[in-house]
Design an enzyme around this catalytic site. Structure first.
Site, PDB file in Angstrom:
ATOM      1  N   ALA A   1      23.827  33.428  49.942  1.00 16.60           N
ATOM      2  CA  ALA A   1      25.042  33.160  50.701  1.00 16.60           C
ATOM      3  C   ALA A   1      25.019  34.026  51.953  1.00 16.60           C
ATOM      4  O   ALA A   1      24.203  34.939  52.069  1.00 16.60           O
ATOM      5  CB  ALA A   1      26.261  33.472  49.858  1.00 16.60           C
ATOM      6  N   LYS A   2      25.945  33.723  52.864  1.00 15.55           N
ATOM      7  CA  LYS A   2      26.000  34.479  54.128  1.00 15.55           C
ATOM      8  C   LYS A   2      26.153  35.977  53.879  1.00 15.55           C
ATOM      9  O   LYS A   2      25.694  36.796  54.647  1.00 15.55           O
ATOM     10  CB  LYS A   2      27.184  33.981  54.961  1.00 15.55           C
ATOM     11  CG  LYS A   2      26.961  32.608  55.585  1.00 15.55           C
ATOM     12  CD  LYS A   2      26.665  32.726  57.067  1.00 15.55           C
ATOM     13  CE  LYS A   2      25.970  31.512  57.637  1.00 15.55           C
ATOM     14  NZ  LYS A   2      26.808  30.333  57.777  1.00 15.55           N
ATOM     15  N   ARG A   3      26.793  36.329  52.766  1.00 13.60           N
ATOM     16  CA  ARG A   3      27.030  37.751  52.518  1.00 13.60           C
ATOM     17  C   ARG A   3      25.768  38.489  52.072  1.00 13.60           C
ATOM     18  O   ARG A   3      25.760  39.704  51.992  1.00 13.60           O
ATOM     19  CB  ARG A   3      28.148  37.927  51.488  1.00 13.60           C
ATOM     20  CG  ARG A   3      27.844  37.265  50.173  1.00 13.60           C
ATOM     21  CD  ARG A   3      28.988  37.315  49.183  1.00 13.60           C
ATOM     22  NE  ARG A   3      28.619  36.565  47.995  1.00 13.60           N
ATOM     23  CZ  ARG A   3      28.730  35.245  47.890  1.00 13.60           C
ATOM     24  NH1 ARG A   3      29.206  34.536  48.888  1.00 13.60           N
ATOM     25  NH2 ARG A   3      28.354  34.620  46.793  1.00 13.60           N
TER      26      ARG A   3
END
Ligand code: GLU
Length: 284
Positions: free
Chosen positions: A257-259
């Site tokens: 994910a982007k995180r």
């Protein structure tokens, strides 16, 4: 037919290995077919999009060795186009305003008489709370709007289908027939609060207007594709071929994910990795 594909990231965070795989794969497939690879910026959600992330996307993709034609399309510059498509669907009585929050939907969908709440491509399937018996009249309102799925399907001569060219062992391939979308997808949101259009509506307009022939993207979007194909049928737009590729996962098997800053391309670059190393890491 010239092969045209695209990579359409949202500038809401750093590109990670999963994005690199998707972009490299699309770029490689276009090159092998003598076709074109477009970069598009999905910045419809202006509350989360940042110019700095967009700059980083350009920089990371160029570093990976990718090239694309100019100008690069931005969804934030195409809002009038999305509005005109919504106007057409509205005039045909296929949309209705909906004020339900996520919490409202959760509460209504889990009401005891409804049975277990069903998940669709956009989360819980909308239980139809705001769906009117007859289509609303008047000009297109500036409100969140949903597609009346039952009514929309009834306007088509046959249920839609699309061709999936994914080749992995766990991927569906061939002609995929879309059945029962009233139950499995429900009334999807086509205009969201503060965003004008929803992702589904915008991406369908963008792919058609840019003449995209091959959509190459992750398997996480497989279930969303049926919404896109349905919208293409309703709007008389061509359906590209779809290739949903495997997902790059972390060591625990979760999709990135982007995180996941640790797997950001920028982090690998700062550590001294080379573009070839990234290709190896994603199995290309
Ligand atoms: N902006 C979308 C995403 O990053 C694009 C999806 C698509 O390729 O259709 O998930």
């Amino acid at each position: 037919m010239i092969f045209k594909t695209r990579f359409a990231p949202s500038p809401t965070g750093p590109l990670h290995l999963g994005h690199a795989y998707s972009a490299l794969l699309a770029h490689d497939m276009a090159r092998a077919a003598g076709g074109v690879f477009h970069l598009r910026i999905d910045d419809l959600d202006q509350s989360r999009s940042r110019p700095a992330w967009e700059t980083q996307i350009f920089d990371d993709l160029a570093w990976l060795g990718l090239a694309w034609p100019s100008p690069v399309w931005r969804q934030s510059e195409r809002l009038p186009r999305y509005r005109s498509v919504l106007t057409r669907l509205w005039a045909r009585g296929l949309l209705y305003p909906c004020h339900c929050s996520r919490a409202d939907i959760r509460a209504a969908a889990s009401a005891p008489q409804e049975g277990a709440p069903l998940q669709g491509p956009d989360g819980l399937i909308y239980p139809g709370t705001c769906r009117p018996d007859t289509p609303p009249e008047g000009p297109l309102p500036d409100l969140p709007l949903r597609l009346d799925m039952g009514r929309a399907l009834a306007t088509l001569p046959a249920p839609p289908c699309f061709t999936e060219t994914g080749a992995g062992p766990d991927e569906e391939t061939g002609l995929i027939h879309l059945e029962n979308m009233e139950k499995t997808v429900g009334d999807v949101a086509l205009a969201r609060p503060g965003m004008g259009a929803s992702y589904h509506l915008a991406i369908v307009c963008d792919d058609a207007d840019q003449g995209i022939t091959h959509v190459i993207r992750g398997q996480d979007l497989f279930s969303a594709t049926q919404i896109h194909v349905l919208l293409q049928r309703l709007l008389d737009l061509p359906t590209p071929l779809y290739h949903h590729h495997r997902l790059i996962r972390d060591t625990a098997g979760r999709r990135l994910a982007k995180r996941d800053d640790a797997r950001a391309i920028a982090t690998y670059r700062a550590e001294g990795k080379r573009p070839e190393d990234i290709r190896t890491m994603v199995g290309l």
